[in-house]
Design a protein around this motif. Structure first.
Motif, PDB file in Angstrom:
ATOM      1  N   THR A   1      -5.581   5.188  -1.296  1.00  0.00           N
ATOM      2  CA  THR A   1      -4.978   4.274  -0.356  1.00  0.00           C
ATOM      3  C   THR A   1      -5.825   3.536   0.239  1.00  0.00           C
ATOM      4  OG1 THR A   1      -3.097   5.891  -0.103  1.00  0.00           O
ATOM      5  CG2 THR A   1      -3.349   4.371   1.504  1.00  0.00           C
TER       6      THR A   1
ATOM      7  N   ARG B   1      -6.797   0.668  -1.882  1.00  0.00           N
ATOM      8  CA  ARG B   1      -5.494  -0.421  -1.977  1.00  0.00           C
ATOM      9  C   ARG B   1      -5.896  -1.257  -1.071  1.00  0.00           C
ATOM     10  NH1 ARG B   1      -3.394  -4.032  -1.838  1.00  0.00           N
ATOM     11  NH2 ARG B   1      -1.581  -4.636  -1.934  1.00  0.00           N
TER      12      ARG B   1
ATOM     13  N   THR C   1       1.345   6.117  -3.175  1.00  0.00           N
ATOM     14  CA  THR C   1       1.597   7.523  -3.193  1.00  0.00           C
ATOM     15  C   THR C   1       2.808   7.596  -4.323  1.00  0.00           C
ATOM     16  OG1 THR C   1       3.262   7.258  -1.286  1.00  0.00           O
ATOM     17  CG2 THR C   1       1.113   8.220  -0.772  1.00  0.00           C
TER      18      THR C   1
ATOM     19  N   PRO D   1       0.415   9.655   6.096  1.00  0.00           N
ATOM     20  CA  PRO D   1      -0.784   9.178   5.595  1.00  0.00           C
ATOM     21  C   PRO D   1      -1.928   9.335   6.546  1.00  0.00           C
ATOM     22  CG  PRO D   1       0.712   7.438   6.472  1.00  0.00           C
ATOM     23  CD  PRO D   1       1.468   8.706   6.903  1.00  0.00           C
TER      24      PRO D   1
ATOM     25  N   VAL E   1       0.736  -1.179  -0.085  1.00  0.00           N
ATOM     26  CA  VAL E   1      -0.108   0.034   0.077  1.00  0.00           C
ATOM     27  C   VAL E   1       0.875   1.281   0.074  1.00  0.00           C
ATOM     28  CG1 VAL E   1      -0.224   0.000   2.481  1.00  0.00           C
ATOM     29  CG2 VAL E   1      -2.213   1.286   1.128  1.00  0.00           C
TER      30      VAL E   1
END
Length: 479
Positions: free
Chosen positions: A434, A437, A151, A371, A147
């Protein structure tokens, strides 16, 4: 040897692989973005003049036949679609189209009695097909990696706009001076003087710029091949083994660091029965559309047991939010940027374009360092971004005489609004992707699909407002 390997790692990621992922992401929109930033140099040499952007906008919408076909194929194939082959095909098509543009971008022909840039428009269609289709192919491919690499992909996607812009600035795109020139009134045959924008000759030709785009597409193709073939990249692949019943899940035990360990019997059994999914670090990703527990085998040998974390209503909410964000980011605001910024001066316009291009990958990098997985933060950032979008639209509607037009404060505010809008919306978009994912490959596919759907709706609505209803009025380049 061990120290060399550690130098390449930063936490859970391999820095080299992260870089390769970013270079792969550059290929998502670099061709179309590059064509747009090159328009000021091309337009004086083409018969359409400044009507050309409206032609290109329509062509990009027609090119959405690409992602539509992929969505239909994905739906009908029951998850057996070979995305890798299609990615190779579209990258090859994009590479060839950029090469052909270098030689034929000025080729014209007559259609219904009017001269048109036939070669440019046709090749633009193929480039747009490639880039639009990347939304529903590149994101699902990223489910093959941890994951943390998501980005990296979005940084590359942001660079697909920044890199061509920097090269175009070096070329001299947009450089102009305002000069008092003599103009003859053809009706009265009386000459008079008026201030006009005189654009400078570029430092290198359009042909070389398309060679640059050709090189960028080759680089993206090589990056994709590396992600699939290089051992250092394959070691970053994760394997997800779908467990069919609770007995399989019960044979897992949690370790103190939060990872999940397999019992020896479970490991042996599945290694014998399903060797392609367990114990082989470069296996294909196996995902289930049903809500079954899913064992993720990481490159370092650890195991995690992700279970679908998003409730159904939140899953669809985030999809709608993704469409909303991309409708503004990719559809509405890019179409009105000249109306919003040019009234504040040519420098304000170029600052807004350049700094927004920088803000995009920078926001992706911040999302990597900090994150966010909470709905509250994503909602707050999206609401703030939407408010900024509303302000930008107001400045565009008020063109050519928006608020604070004749002050440096007005120019600073509009540039800051564009940079903050891009940063907030990009951060929200990356955070949602994210989260998806973690939900698996299918979630990423639909995230990419609604990204393109939102972009299309935003572009169509804005095209109607600009070209049919005509609620926007351009500001003169020299005032």
């Amino acid at each position: 040897m061990g120290k060399g390997k550690n130098l390449l790692r930063c936490g859970e990621i391999n820095i080299f692989v992260y870089f390769v992922v970013a270079m792969f992401g550059v290929g998502s929109w670099v061709a179309v973005n590059g064509l747009w930033v090159e328009l000021p140099v091309m337009v004086p040499h083409l018969p359409e003049g400044w009507k050309l952007p409206s032609y290109l906008t329509v062509i990009i919408q027609l090119a959405n036949i690409g992602p539509i076909l992929v969505i239909l194929a994905y739906t009908c194939s029951k998850d057996s679609l070979n995305e890798k082959v299609i990615v190779y095909v579209i990258l090859t098509v994009g590479t060839i189209a950029c090469l052909l543009l270098a030689y034929f971008w000025q080729t014209t022909s007559y259609i219904v009695g009017e001269e048109h840039s036939t070669a440019l428009l046709i090749l633009q269609f193929f480039l747009a097909c490639v880039d639009c289709t990347s939304s529903v192919l590149f994101l699902p491919f990223m489910s093959l990696f941890r994951v943390e690499y998501m980005t990296g992909y979005f940084i590359g996607e942001g660079l697909s706009g920044l890199i061509p812009s920097i090269v175009a600035l070096g070329q001299g795109v947009g450089k102009m001076t305002c000069e008092n020139v003599s103009v003859v009134n053809m009706t009265t045959n009386i000459s008079y003087y008026e201030i006009q924008a005189i654009y400078h000759e570029p430092s290198f030709p359009v042909k070389d710029f398309f060679f640059f785009l050709f090189a960028m597409m080759i680089m993206s193709g090589l990056a994709f091949t590396s992600l699939n073939k290089l051992p250092i990249c394959k070691r970053e692949h994760v394997i997800e083994y779908v467990m069919e019943n609770k007995e399989e899940a019960s044979s897992l035990s949690s370790t103190s660091d939060g990872h999940i360990e397999l019992s020896s019997d479970h490991t042996q059994e599945n290694s014998d029965n399903n060797p392609t999914n367990v114990g082989h670090s470069n296996s294909e990703l196996v995902l289930s559309s049903k809500k079954k527990p899913c064992l993720t085998i990481c490159p370092d040998g650890s195991y995690t047991l992700p279970v679908q974390s998003l409730r159904k209503e939140m899953y669809f909410y985030y999809l709608v939010l993704t469409a909303w964000i991309n409708a503004f980011s990719n559809g509405v605001l890019p179409s009105v940027q000249t109306y919003s910024c040019l009234p504040y001066g040519n420098n304000a316009y170029h600052l807004a374009v350049t700094l927004s291009s920088i803000a995009n990958p920078l926001a992706c990098f911040i999302a990597f360092l900090l994150p966010v997985a909470t709905c509250v933060v994503i909602n707050v950032f999206t609401v703030l971004g939407t408010c900024l979008a509303g302000f930008i639209l107001v400045t565009a509607v008020k063109s050519p005489t928006p608020l604070f037009q004749d002050s440096e404060t007005g120019a600073a505010i509009v540039v800051l609004a564009w940079v903050l809008f891009t940063s907030l919306m990009t951060f929200s978009k990356v955070s949602i992707a994210t989260l998806f994912r973690r939900e698996g490959k299918k979630a990423l596919f639909w995230c990419g699909a609604v990204t393109q759907m939102g972009s299309v709706v935003g572009a169509i609505v804005t095209y109607i407002l600009v070209n049919v209803i005509m609620i926007f009025e351009s500001a003169p380049a020299c005032s």
